[in-house]
Scaffold this motif. Sequence first.
Motif, short mmCIF file in Angstrom:
data_model
loop_
_atom_site.label_atom_id
_atom_site.label_comp_id
_atom_site.label_asym_id
_atom_site.label_seq_id
_atom_site.Cartn_x
_atom_site.Cartn_y
_atom_site.Cartn_z
N ALA A 225 0.84 -1.20 0.00
CA ALA A 225 0.00 0.00 0.00
C ALA A 225 0.88 1.26 0.00
O ALA A 225 1.90 1.32 0.68
CB ALA A 225 -0.92 -0.01 1.20
N LEU A 226 0.45 2.25 -0.77
CA LEU A 226 1.17 3.51 -0.89
C LEU A 226 0.22 4.65 -0.55
O LEU A 226 -0.91 4.71 -1.05
CB LEU A 226 1.68 3.68 -2.33
N VAL A 227 0.66 5.55 0.31
CA VAL A 227 -0.11 6.74 0.67
C VAL A 227 0.57 7.95 0.05
O VAL A 227 1.79 8.10 0.16
CB VAL A 227 -0.20 6.90 2.20
N PHE A 228 -0.21 8.82 -0.62
CA PHE A 228 0.37 9.95 -1.33
C PHE A 228 -0.58 11.14 -1.27
O PHE A 228 -1.77 10.99 -0.97
CB PHE A 228 0.67 9.58 -2.79
N PRO A 229 -0.11 12.37 -1.54
CA PRO A 229 -0.96 13.56 -1.43
C PRO A 229 -2.15 13.49 -2.37
O PRO A 229 -2.03 13.03 -3.53
CB PRO A 229 -0.02 14.71 -1.81
N ASP A 230 -3.31 13.96 -1.93
CA ASP A 230 -4.50 13.91 -2.78
C ASP A 230 -4.48 14.98 -3.88
O ASP A 230 -5.40 15.06 -4.69
CB ASP A 230 -5.78 14.00 -1.96
N SER A 231 -3.44 15.80 -3.90
CA SER A 231 -3.28 16.78 -4.98
C SER A 231 -2.70 16.14 -6.24
O SER A 231 -2.66 16.78 -7.29
CB SER A 231 -2.37 17.93 -4.52
N GLU A 232 -2.25 14.90 -6.16
CA GLU A 232 -1.62 14.25 -7.29
C GLU A 232 -2.60 13.30 -7.97
O GLU A 232 -3.08 12.35 -7.34
CB GLU A 232 -0.37 13.49 -6.84
N PRO A 233 -2.90 13.51 -9.24
CA PRO A 233 -3.82 12.62 -9.95
C PRO A 233 -3.16 11.27 -10.25
O PRO A 233 -1.94 11.15 -10.26
CB PRO A 233 -4.12 13.39 -11.24
N VAL A 234 -4.01 10.28 -10.48
CA VAL A 234 -3.55 8.92 -10.77
C VAL A 234 -4.01 8.54 -12.17
O VAL A 234 -5.17 8.74 -12.53
CB VAL A 234 -4.11 7.91 -9.74
N ASN A 235 -3.09 7.98 -12.97
CA ASN A 235 -3.42 7.45 -14.28
C ASN A 235 -3.07 5.98 -14.30
O ASN A 235 -1.94 5.58 -13.98
CB ASN A 235 -2.65 8.18 -15.38
N ILE A 236 -4.05 5.15 -14.67
CA ILE A 236 -3.85 3.70 -14.70
C ILE A 236 -4.08 3.19 -16.11
O ILE A 236 -5.13 3.44 -16.71
CB ILE A 236 -4.81 2.99 -13.73
N HIS A 237 -3.08 2.46 -16.64
CA HIS A 237 -3.20 1.79 -17.93
C HIS A 237 -3.17 0.30 -17.68
O HIS A 237 -2.16 -0.23 -17.20
CB HIS A 237 -2.05 2.19 -18.87
N PRO A 238 -4.27 -0.42 -17.97
CA PRO A 238 -4.22 -1.88 -17.82
C PRO A 238 -3.40 -2.50 -18.93
O PRO A 238 -3.53 -2.13 -20.10
CB PRO A 238 -5.69 -2.28 -17.93
N VAL A 239 -2.52 -3.41 -18.56
CA VAL A 239 -1.66 -4.08 -19.55
C VAL A 239 -2.08 -5.54 -19.59
O VAL A 239 -1.42 -6.42 -19.04
CB VAL A 239 -0.16 -3.93 -19.19
N ASN A 240 -3.22 -5.78 -20.21
CA ASN A 240 -3.79 -7.13 -20.27
C ASN A 240 -4.38 -7.36 -21.65
O ASN A 240 -4.75 -6.41 -22.37
CB ASN A 240 -4.90 -7.28 -19.23
N ALA A 241 -4.51 -8.63 -22.01
CA ALA A 241 -5.06 -8.95 -23.32
C ALA A 241 -6.59 -8.88 -23.32
O ALA A 241 -7.20 -8.77 -24.38
CB ALA A 241 -4.60 -10.34 -23.74
N THR A 242 -7.21 -8.96 -22.16
CA THR A 242 -8.67 -8.96 -22.08
C THR A 242 -9.14 -7.79 -21.22
O THR A 242 -8.35 -7.13 -20.55
CB THR A 242 -9.18 -10.28 -21.46
N GLN A 243 -10.45 -7.55 -21.26
CA GLN A 243 -11.01 -6.42 -20.51
C GLN A 243 -10.97 -6.67 -19.01
O GLN A 243 -10.99 -7.81 -18.55
CB GLN A 243 -12.44 -6.13 -20.96
N LEU A 244 -10.96 -5.56 -18.25
CA LEU A 244 -11.07 -5.61 -16.80
C LEU A 244 -12.41 -4.99 -16.41
O LEU A 244 -13.12 -4.42 -17.24
CB LEU A 244 -9.92 -4.84 -16.15
N VAL A 245 -12.73 -5.08 -15.13
CA VAL A 245 -13.95 -4.49 -14.59
C VAL A 245 -13.57 -3.46 -13.56
O VAL A 245 -12.72 -3.71 -12.70
CB VAL A 245 -14.86 -5.56 -13.96
N MET A 246 -14.18 -2.27 -13.63
CA MET A 246 -13.97 -1.25 -12.62
C MET A 246 -15.27 -1.02 -11.88
O MET A 246 -16.33 -0.90 -12.49
CB MET A 246 -13.51 0.07 -13.26
N THR A 247 -15.18 -0.95 -10.54
CA THR A 247 -16.35 -0.61 -9.73
C THR A 247 -16.00 0.59 -8.86
O THR A 247 -14.84 0.78 -8.48
CB THR A 247 -16.80 -1.77 -8.83
N VAL A 248 -17.00 1.38 -8.55
CA VAL A 248 -16.83 2.57 -7.70
C VAL A 248 -17.79 2.46 -6.53
O VAL A 248 -19.00 2.28 -6.73
CB VAL A 248 -17.08 3.86 -8.50
N ASP A 249 -17.27 2.52 -5.33
CA ASP A 249 -18.07 2.40 -4.11
C ASP A 249 -18.90 1.13 -4.10
O ASP A 249 -19.95 1.05 -3.46
CB ASP A 249 -18.98 3.63 -3.93
#
Length: 305
Positions: A225-249
């Motif tokens: 686990a990594l804790v970082f300032p909330d002023s820094e945005p996060v960009n995630i690129h999935p590196v997979n051959a198939t789709q992933l699922v994202m859920t929020v809350d």
Amino acid sequence: MPKVGIIYNDEKPIANDIAVELQDKFTNLGWDVSIATGIGGILGYSTPRSPVCHTPIEGLTPPGFDSSTKFVIVLGGDGTVLSASRQVAPSRIPMLAINTGHMGFLTEAYVNQLPSAIEQVLEGNYEIEERAMLAVKVFRKESVLWEALCLNEMVLHREPLTSMCHFEIAIGGHASVDIAADGIIVSTPTGSTAYSLSAGGPVVAPGVAVLQLVPICPHSLASRALVFPDSEPVNIHPVNATQLVMTVDGNGGCYVFPEDRVTIEKSDYSARFIRLQSPEFFRILREKLGWGLPHIAKPTSVEIP
């Protein structure tokens, strides 16, 4: 004419009954009452055949719930509170959350305390606690496929959750890192006591201006686990051959394909909670999660002859 809102879980009979009673009560007091169910804040799901399910963040606000609304009474459990926060945060309406569910980690009072809670609010004897929220978006090139406000966490994983995924993750202006894990959680301090906690993340007090990134079952001793300032945005690129699922809350989501990217940043909107007493986070941890309670007897002093 003052204005009040009511958001309730229509799957719970007690919440339905209380919503009707409150509507009559405030109408008789001369208030303008807007009423809605929490279902309006439930996020839609996209599918592989229909990946675009785009409701703008401001599009979840129910009719009548505008900035002139003094406060909103939320009747339900934590799921209803999460839903209601997405419905009213763009209008900056404070929420008085009443627990008709089980855990009620986000609620302020129980049903039997409702009359005194309302009386206290009408007297102006309360504080407002602001909780940070996230703006989560899925892009394909420069087009937004899906977006949502998030109070707890965003989770990105494979469906079903049975095999490892690869992610390239950039936080702020820092170099990208590669993480192999069953999934990724990006959590607010509020969400640090939810899925993130179960995945081994730390508990973060609500007033701390940070986010945390928690790999789910990482395939490396170095990925923690990594804790970082909330002023820094996060960009995630999935590196997979198939789709992933994202859920929020935990209640809505989107398929994320290899050509997509997910962005997460602190939202300009926040969840505003009415507190009837000064917020005491450690007390809630003790009452709801048993934090800090002794499980064994403390050693007693022994006299040495």
